[in-house]
Design an enzyme around this catalytic site. Structure first.
Site, PDB file in Angstrom:
ATOM      1  NE  ARG A  64      -3.660   0.390  -0.146  1.00  0.00           N
ATOM      2  CZ  ARG A  64      -4.930   0.555   0.248  1.00  0.00           C
ATOM      3  NH1 ARG A  64      -5.289   1.689   0.818  1.00  0.00           N
ATOM      4  NH2 ARG A  64      -5.810  -0.388   0.050  1.00  0.00           N
ATOM      5  NE  ARG A  90      -8.493   1.366  -3.532  1.00  0.00           N
ATOM      6  CZ  ARG A  90      -8.581   0.042  -3.467  1.00  0.00           C
ATOM      7  NH1 ARG A  90      -8.261  -0.595  -2.370  1.00  0.00           N
ATOM      8  NH2 ARG A  90      -8.988  -0.632  -4.510  1.00  0.00           N
ATOM      9  CG  LEU A  92      -5.426  10.199   0.121  1.00  0.00           C
ATOM     10  CD1 LEU A  92      -5.718  11.677  -0.018  1.00  0.00           C
ATOM     11  CD2 LEU A  92      -4.891   9.606  -1.186  1.00  0.00           C
ATOM     12  CG  ASN A 106     -12.796  13.585   1.566  1.00  0.00           C
ATOM     13  OD1 ASN A 106     -12.888  13.112   0.442  1.00  0.00           O
ATOM     14  ND2 ASN A 106     -13.329  13.016   2.631  1.00  0.00           N
ATOM     15  CG  HIS A 108     -17.930  11.939   4.782  1.00  0.00           C
ATOM     16  ND1 HIS A 108     -17.520  10.665   4.419  1.00  0.00           N
ATOM     17  CD2 HIS A 108     -18.801  11.778   5.807  1.00  0.00           C
ATOM     18  CE1 HIS A 108     -18.116   9.787   5.214  1.00  0.00           C
ATOM     19  NE2 HIS A 108     -18.898  10.429   6.056  1.00  0.00           N
ATOM     20  CG  ASP A 140      -6.878  14.540   9.978  1.00  0.00           C
ATOM     21  OD1 ASP A 140      -7.202  15.049  11.059  1.00  0.00           O
ATOM     22  OD2 ASP A 140      -7.408  13.488   9.529  1.00  0.00           O
ATOM     23  N   GLY A 142      -6.338  10.808   9.708  1.00  0.00           N
ATOM     24  CA  GLY A 142      -7.436   9.946  10.166  1.00  0.00           C
ATOM     25  C   GLY A 142      -8.424   9.620   9.061  1.00  0.00           C
TER      26      GLY A 142
HETATM   27  C1  GRF Z   1     -19.908  11.292  -2.899  1.00  0.00           C
HETATM   28  O1  GRF Z   1     -21.129  11.392  -2.172  1.00  0.00           O
HETATM   29  C2  GRF Z   1     -18.742  11.336  -1.943  1.00  0.00           C
HETATM   30  O2  GRF Z   1     -18.923  12.215  -0.850  1.00  0.00           O
HETATM   31  C3  GRF Z   1     -18.731   9.912  -1.462  1.00  0.00           C
HETATM   32  O3  GRF Z   1     -18.965   9.137  -2.620  1.00  0.00           O
HETATM   33  C4  GRF Z   1     -19.741   9.920  -3.519  1.00  0.00           C
HETATM   34  C5  GRF Z   1     -18.978  10.005  -4.805  1.00  0.00           C
HETATM   35  O4  GRF Z   1     -19.869  10.403  -5.778  1.00  0.00           O
HETATM   36  N1  GRF Z   1     -17.451   9.569  -0.855  1.00  0.00           N
HETATM   37  P1  GRF Z   1     -19.305  10.753  -7.256  1.00  0.00           P
HETATM   38  O5  GRF Z   1     -18.331   9.639  -7.634  1.00  0.00           O
HETATM   39  O6  GRF Z   1     -18.644  12.099  -7.166  1.00  0.00           O
HETATM   40  O7  GRF Z   1     -20.546  10.751  -8.101  1.00  0.00           O
END
Ligand code: GRF
Length: 201
Positions: A64, A90, A92, A106, A108, A140, A142
Site C-alpha cells: 500500500r 482509498r 491516503l 475531501n 463526505h 488529515d 485519520g
Molecule cells: C460522494 O457522495 C462522496 O462524498 C462519497 O462518494 C460519492 C462520490 O460520488 N465519498 P461521485 O463519484 O462524485 O458521483
C-alpha cells in the site's frame, strides 16, 4: 489554482467541478483526474471533458505504501496546487499526506464527525437521523477526521433508501464543493488547529 481530482466512482462531483471551472473568476482549474479504479465513471467524465486521466491501481503494487507513493508521484506530475478527493475510496497514506497535506480537500456525504467512513449515508439512514448532510473538509491522517471547511444539512425523507438519500445529498454536496473550491482557490486558506478560515481576496 491547479486542481487534481481523485475519484473512484461515478464522478458526479468531478463533473460539477468541470462544469464550473470555466466560469470567469472561478479561480481553479481541474487539470487532471487520478483514480484507483479502472472502471470508474469518472474516467469517462474526464475523457469527455478532454482532461488528463491516470489510473493507479493498488493491485499493481507490492504494498500500500508503494501505491501511495505512486499516487503522489502521479498527482505531482500535474503540479497540483490543491487535490480534491471526491468519492475516492482509498485512505491516503503518510507519503501522500507528507507531500500534499493541508492542500487536500475531501467531500463526505454526512455531517462529520457523525458517520465517517465508507458508508456514511447507509449508517445515517440506519441510525434513524432526521437530518444528515455533507461535509467539505481537509484530509488529515485519520478517516474523515480533518478540520471542517463547510457543511450543509439534508433532510431524510420517509421511505428513503440509501440511494434516494445519497442522491439528495449529492445534489447539495456538489454545490458545496464547487463553491468552496473556488473560495479557497481565490482566497486564503488558514488552519488553526481545528479551525479553518477562508479569507476572500
Ligand atoms: C460522494 O457522495 C462522496 O462524498 C462519497 O462518494 C460519492 C462520490 O460520488 N465519498 P461521485 O463519484 O462524485 O458521483
Amino acid at each position: 489554482a491547479r486542481v487534481v481530482v481523485l475519484a473512484s466512482g461515478a464522478g458526479s462531483n468531478l463533473a460539477a467541478l468541470l462544469e464550473a471551472h470555466d466560469a470567469p473568476g472561478y479561480g481553479a482549474r481541474v487539470v487532471a483526474v487520478v483514480t484507483d479504479n479502472p472502471a470508474a465513471g469518472a474516467i469517462n467524465v474526464a475523457h469527455d471533458a478532454g482532461i488528463a486521466c491516470a489510473v493507479v491501481k493498488t493491485a499493481d503494487f507490492d504494498s500500500r505504501a508503494e501505491w501511495d507513493m505512486a499516487l503522489a508521484e502521479t498527482v505531482a506530475v500535474f503540479n497540483a496546487d490543491y487535490v480534491v478527493s471526491a468519492g475516492f475510496m482509498r485512505l491516503l497514506g503518510a507519503g501522500f499526506l507528507a507531500r500534499f497535506g493541508g492542500r487536500i480537500i475531501n467531500t463526505h456525504p454526512a455531517l462529520l464527525p457523525a458517520f465517517p467512513g465508507a458508508h456514511g449515508v447507509r449508517d445515517a439512514l440506519a441510525y434513524g437521523v432526521r437530518i444528515t448532510g455533507c461535509t467539505v473538509h481537509l484530509i488529515d491522517e485519520g478517516i474523515d477526521t480533518g478540520p471542517i471547511i463547510a457543511q450543509a444539512a439534508v433532510p431524510v425523507e420517509p421511505g428513503d433508501d440509501e440511494s434516494t438519500l445519497h442522491e439528495r445529498i449529492k445534489t447539495v454536496e456538489r454545490q458545496l464543493l464547487v463553491d468552496w473550491v473556488s473560495r479557497i482557490a481565490t482566497g486564503t486558506l488558514t488552519v488553526d488547529g481545528r479551525r479553518v478560515t477562508v479569507t476572500p481576496a
